[in-house]
Scaffold this active site. Structure first.
Site, short mmCIF file in Angstrom:
data_model
loop_
_atom_site.label_atom_id
_atom_site.label_comp_id
_atom_site.label_asym_id
_atom_site.label_seq_id
_atom_site.Cartn_x
_atom_site.Cartn_y
_atom_site.Cartn_z
CG ASP A 1 3.64 9.62 14.12
OD1 ASP A 1 3.94 10.78 13.78
OD2 ASP A 1 3.93 8.62 13.44
CB VAL B 1 1.19 0.05 5.16
CG1 VAL B 1 -0.23 -0.47 5.39
CG2 VAL B 1 1.67 0.83 6.37
CB ILE C 1 -0.93 0.04 1.24
CG1 ILE C 1 -1.90 -1.14 1.21
CG2 ILE C 1 -1.69 1.36 1.27
CD1 ILE C 1 -2.82 -1.19 2.42
N GLY D 1 6.18 4.27 4.91
CA GLY D 1 6.24 5.43 5.80
C GLY D 1 7.56 5.43 6.54
N1 LIG Z 1 -4.68 0.60 7.95
C1 LIG Z 1 -4.38 1.15 6.78
N2 LIG Z 1 -5.21 1.04 5.72
C2 LIG Z 1 -4.90 1.60 4.54
N3 LIG Z 1 -3.81 2.30 4.29
C3 LIG Z 1 -2.93 2.47 5.31
C4 LIG Z 1 -3.16 1.89 6.58
N4 LIG Z 1 -2.13 2.23 7.38
C5 LIG Z 1 -1.28 2.96 6.63
N5 LIG Z 1 -1.76 3.11 5.39
C6 LIG Z 1 -1.10 3.87 4.32
O1 LIG Z 1 0.20 3.36 4.12
C7 LIG Z 1 1.15 4.39 4.00
C8 LIG Z 1 2.29 4.21 4.99
O2 LIG Z 1 1.81 4.28 6.32
P1 LIG Z 1 2.75 4.48 7.55
O3 LIG Z 1 3.85 3.47 7.51
O4 LIG Z 1 1.92 4.57 8.77
O5 LIG Z 1 3.46 5.84 7.24
P2 LIG Z 1 3.07 7.31 7.65
O6 LIG Z 1 1.85 7.30 8.46
O7 LIG Z 1 4.28 7.74 8.41
O8 LIG Z 1 2.90 8.03 6.35
C9 LIG Z 1 0.42 5.70 4.24
O9 LIG Z 1 0.27 6.35 3.02
C10 LIG Z 1 -0.92 5.31 4.79
O10 LIG Z 1 -1.91 6.14 4.27
#
Ligand SMILES: Nc1ncnc2c1ncn2[C@@H]1O[C@H](COP(=O)(O)OP(=O)(O)O)[C@@H](O)[C@H]1O
Ligand SMILES: [Mg+2]
Lengths: 837, 188
Positions: A196, A86, A78, A81
């Site tokens: 965060d 993810v 997906i 981050g």
């Molecule tokens: N539970 C979720 N469902 C769908 N998309 C998600 C979910 N958690 C995170 N994402 C997406 O995955 C990407 C990476 O998330 P994350 O590692 O938390 O990085 P950050 O929040 O620091 O951007 C982000 O663009 C976020 O929108």
């Protein structure tokens, strides 16, 4: 291929790869200028470039598609981050299929600790059930030993993106934001702090429901359950949303989330963030977050901000996805919404909203046209806080300035309206004035010493001028106040563009401020002659002489200043201060002679200045007076060196270096002394080079380098620092060239080049900048020297390519009349070495 | 141990040159040990991720609570050269052992990645990188940091003291050049 060819090929490759196919050929023809070998090389690399995209790039995020984690199978990536990647995953029991999101943490986190904290928190996190909070289902360790979390899969866009895409009005944004507050409040009541919060952790579904992600995850990452400014912390957080207490590494509480909500609301309403942190250095980010007050939302929307080379936030872009018209948006934001946002963003956690619910309620009140609870920080509060600081901080200053402008307007209005209360109003007026002066006099000196404070200083100057202009128009009768005003204008001028001090590079602005100051003082002197006022006027004349563009007007100012000082010194024989004063007048006058080209006269004046400065320092013994002695030595040293009296020069320079080194040792935090030292060292290097002692010269320049680099990196906007850094590399390159170390020399010049003109060669070819022409010619010189030594035809060819480039810049300058006669010699040398056409 | 290295690193970042001299053997020792451990267990064709190796060394050597994040980049800066040496030595030894049985490879890609999987001849890369460094020393260094230590663009910029934009440009052109050099040497 040799190193010089490679530079051309490299630049061309970079430029060409960004051009359309049809532009490419023409570009390559132009760049290669008939050199078929270069052209073939670039062509072959261009095709290699297309295939080499993944070459040498790190391994893909792990684990990858198809891998099973517990009951889940990864199906797609997906996003990535700060703390990991993810993935979309599916639970493939036979019974039913459920899609989830799986977050796998990056390598480099302390796996065991994260997993054990997860076990401890799992109960609480799993128990959070709220329509606006993404559920956390499970967690574990991948076969590779990385921690992972299984979460509810949210299909949606980030909060900011969602609102912009749907062109949400301010009211719609506020309504959505309240749901976010309610979710945060729900978690807080369960004693779970997010830590965060940021737009990418708030996804909005197609149905318009916000969902908060990553609740509690931040805590799992942090040692001892408290966020500390360790590598883990910075890698993980987006510092722009972090609260002052977080960046200070203090324990966090629910108020931390309130702050982050404030940042999000700020961005949601204005399209800007309260701070754009340009520095990657934590302590600088921390300084900004802890000390700089954000601009009011209603005024920040008028700003244009370059967030990335290809991304500008403009008043139009902001308004178009909100209220349509900028004025409308400003009206909406100013007042209550300004107050609400700024209250959530207060530095002092105690003074923010006490809960997310309270923030939500205040927004509700706004939406229902009820009076909101948030008030602007009151003037007495700010003033008291300001006065109580013994060491003035940025925050205090920003508060004070904002308060002063407001407080003053208030006082003036009051004086006009209520005659009966005149006395009281006047008293207040005086208070304001005193505060203003202590601010202007003490604050600048403190702030200028901090590295990386450019933006804060710009803000301060703008506010200060605003304040001074309004004060000037209200107070022409009061001579005392007039003098104070003049001093204040002088201070502002210094910050705007006084050479030799850290400044904003705005000489035109500085000139204006100094002229205002001079005009005021001349007027005061006419009405009431006095020693002090004379002194003050002399100081202004010095400043005017230094910033003045036309050499003749500068000369007049400098002479007038020296006359006043001599007169005053004669009135008070033996007073170290008057020596210091005459010394600094002589300094400016000598400067003028240098500009006129009369070096001998300049030397004579500088020797007189040395005597005055030495006498002053004997009496005063202050760091400033000692610094002045070193300055005087350096100026004599530099002049002697120019005149070819190298031994004399070295003697003076050595003494200067010794003083500066001592000052650096005594005041390690004051960048000024390090900068001073770097000048002494580089002048010594210059002199040694002229004496033919190349190795020694090189050593001196190498000592200059770390200082200049530190300055340049501390504040990328300080153009003088960038330039000084670049020049040092250019000098090193020149000496290496003299030594016959051609490839190192070219590398040094490339460094010089990159620092000053990060845009690269392509941009330079169009430049109308004499310094560009010079550096280009420097490249040519080095290669030409190489040719003279080795008779290598390739070097000659290369040298000519550079000279050609340099010459075309010179020609452009000549055509526009922008080339000073000083460069005649340089231009001649370049043309001599080009083949006659 | 962790304490020592952390302090040395801090001293070195603070400008103490001697600290680096003391730091090098410690880091090198740890990296070597880890690399041996992993390489011994590698089946032919299996993977070795140098990035992971350096990360692991960092976690082992550095006290995570007391380290400034900039120090991490500096640490990796030191480790890059060493890991390069270790990998090349290993590949050379392997090559000799096989006695001309074709170039030994250390696959950098994760075994799970299917597309564009390409075994890398580390020895050839090392040679090409040496040539590149004579043309442009800074570019050589950038490749070392990016590839052998797995630093990001930003971290690389931090270590060398230049802008990320420059790193990015140099990295892209360096890759193209190295790729071409290596494809040339692939040909019979
Ligand atoms: N539970 C979720 N469902 C769908 N998309 C998600 C979910 N958690 C995170 N994402 C997406 O995955 C990407 C990476 O998330 P994350 O590692 O938390 O990085 P950050 O929040 O620091 O951007 C982000 O663009 C976020 O929108
Ligand atoms: Mg997230």
């Amino acid at each position: 291929m040799n190193a010089a060819d490679w530079q051309i090929v490299k630049e061309a490759l970079d430029t060409a790869s960004r051009l359309e196919p049809d532009e490419k050929a023409a570009y390559l023809d132009r760049i290669c200028q008939g050199r078929a070998d270069l052209r073939a090389e670039i062509q072959s690399l261009l095709s290699a470039q297309e295939e080499s995209e993944d070459f040498l790039e790190g391994p893909p995020p792990e684990p990858v598609i198809g891998v099973k984690l517990g009951a889940y199978r990864i199906t797609a990536l997906i996003g990535e981050g700060g703390m990991g990647s993810v993935y979309r995953a599916v639970r493939d029991d036979n019974s039913y299929t459920q899609e989830v999101a799986v977050k796998v943490l990056k390598r480099g986190m302390d796996t065991a600790a994260v997993v054990s904290r997860f076990r401890a928190e799992r109960q609480i996190l799993a128990s959070m059930e709220h329509p606006n909070i993404g559920r956390l289902f499970d967690g574990g360790t991948t076969p590779d030993g990385l921690p992972y979390f299984v979460m509810e899969l949210i299909e949606g866009a980030s909060l900011t993106e969602f609102c912009d895409r749907n062109r949400f009005s301010i009211v719609e944004r506020l309504k959505l934001f309240r749901k976010v507050c309610d979710a945060v409040d729900y978690a807080h009541r369960r004693l779970v702090v997010h830590r965060d919060l940021k737009p990418s952790n708030i996804l909005v579904t197609a149905a318009g429901e916000p969902k908060l992600l990553d609740f509690g995850i931040a805590k799992l990452m942090s040692p001892d359950g408290a966020l500390q400014p360790t590598m883990t912390f910075v890698k993980m957080m987006t510092p722009e949303y972090a609260s002052p207490e977080q960046v200070r590494g203090e324990p966090v509480a629910t108020s931390t989330d309130i702050y982050s909500l404030g940042v999000i609301l700020y961005e949601l309403l204005t399209g800007h963030r309260p701070y754009r942190l340009t520095s990657r250095l934590l302590h600088e980010a921390a300084m900004v977050i802890c000390q700089v007050e954000p601009e009011k939302p209603s005024s920040v929307v008028r700003r244009t901000e370059e967030v990335a080379p290809d991304l500008r936030i403009t008043p139009d872009s902001v308004a178009s996805v909100r209220e349509g018209k900028l004025e409308r948006l400003q009206r909406r934001l100013s007042g209550d919404l300004d107050n609400i946002v700024l209250k959530a963003l207060r530095k002092d956690a105690q003074r923010r909203y006490s809960s997310a619910a309270e923030l939500s309620e205040d927004i509700w009140r706004y939406l229902h046209q009820l009076p909101v609870r948030a008030r602007p920080d009151s003037f007495p509060y700010r003033a008291a806080k300001f006065a109580s600081r013994n060491r003035l901080s940025l925050a205090a200053a920003a508060l004070a300035v904002a308060g002063l402008v407001g407080g003053l307007a208030f006082a003036v209005r009051e004086a006009r309206i209520a005659q009966a209360e005149r006395q009281r109003a006047e008293r207040r007026f005086n208070d304001v004035r005193k505060l203003a002066n202590s601010f202007l006099f003490e604050f600048h000196d403190e702030v200028a010493k901090l590295s990386g404070s450019m933006t804060a200083r710009e803000l301060v100057v703008r506010k200060a001028l605003q304040y001074l202009d309004s004060l000037a128009s209200e107070s022409s009768g009061d001579l005392e106040l007039q003098r104070e005003l003049a001093k204040a204008y002088q201070r502002v001028g210094d910050v705007q563009g006084l050479a030799g001090e850290a400044n904003l590079g705005d000489t035109a602005g500085a000139l204006k401020s100094y002229q205002k100051a001079g005009g005021i003082l001349e007027d005061v002197l006419r009405r009431a002659p006095g020693k002090e006022t004379k002194m003050e006027l002399a100081t202004i004349y010095d400043r005017l002489a230094t910033v003045n563009a036309g050499p003749d007007r500068g000369f007049g100012y400098a002479q007038r200043s020296v006359d006043i000082r001599r007169e005053l010194a004669a009135e008070a024989p033996g007073d170290p201060k008057s020596h210091a004063s005459l010394g600094s007048g002589l300094w400016a006058l000598a400067q003028q002679y240098v500009q006129k080209g009369d070096i001998r006269k300049a030397l004579e004046i500088r020797l007189a200045m040395v005597r005055e400065m030495e006498l002053a320092a004997e009496g005063l013994k202050t760091p400033r007076s000692r610094r002045n002695v070193a300055l005087a030595y350096k100026s004599v040293g530099a002049t002697e060196s120019k005149l070819g009296n190298f031994q004399n020069a070295l003697q003076y320079l050595r003494r200067a270096v010794a003083i500066d080194e001592q000052l650096v040792r005594e005041y390690p935090d004051d960048v000024l002394h390090r900068m001073d030292l770097s000048f002494g060292l580089s002048d010594t290097g210059y002199t040694l080079r002229r004496m033919g002692k190349l190795e020694e010269a090189l050593q001196y320049y190498r000592r200059v380098l770390p200082i200049r680099r530190e300055m340049a990196e501390a504040d990328p906007k300080d153009h003088r620092a960038q330039r000084a850094h670049s020049t040092t590399w250019a000098r090193i390159g020149g000496i290496l060239g003299d030594l016959g170390r051609t490839s190192e020399a070219l590398e040094a010049l490339r460094q010089a080049f990159r620092i000053r003109w990060p845009g690269g060669l392509a941009a330079l070819d169009r430049a109308e900048d004499v310094e560009v022409a010079e550096v280009l010619a420097d490249f040519g010189d080095i290669l030409f020297q190489d040719y003279e030594r080795t008779r290598n035809a390739a070097s000659l060819r290369q040298a000519r390519v550079w000279y050609q480039r340099s010459d075309s810049v010179f020609r452009r300058l000549e055509a526009t009349g922008g080339l000073s006669a000083v460069y005649a010699e340089r231009v001649r040398l370049v043309r001599d070495r080009l083949p006659r056409s | 141990m962790a304490e020592d290295v952390t302090q040395l690193l801090a001293r070195w970042s603070g400008g103490d040159k001697e600290a680096l001299d003391q730091l090098m053997p410690l880091v090198y020792g740890e990296l070597r040990r880890l690399a041996n451990y992993h390489l011994m267990r590698e089946k032919p064709g299996h993977t070795l991720q140098s990035t992971a190796l350096v990360h692991e060394a960092f976690l082992r050597l550095i006290d995570q609570r007391n380290v400034q994040w900039q120090n991490r980049a500096h640490f990796f800066g030191v480790a890059a050269q060493m890991i390069r040496r270790i990998l090349v030595d290993h590949a050379r030894a392997h090559q000799t052992a096989k006695r001309g049985g074709g170039a030994a490879t250390v696959a950098i890609d994760d075994a799970l990645q299917i597309s564009k999987k390409r075994d890398l001849d580390v020895v050839a890369l090392d040679d090409a990188l040496n040539s590149l460094a004579t043309l442009d020393p800074q570019q050589g260094r950038i490749v070392e940091l990016r590839f052998f230590a797995g630093l990001t663009i930003e971290e690389t910029a931090e270590v060398i003291g230049i802008s990320p934009a420059t790193v990015k440009r140099d990295w892209n052109t360096a890759k193209a050049w190295l790729y071409r050099e290596l494809s040339r040497s692939d040909q019979p």
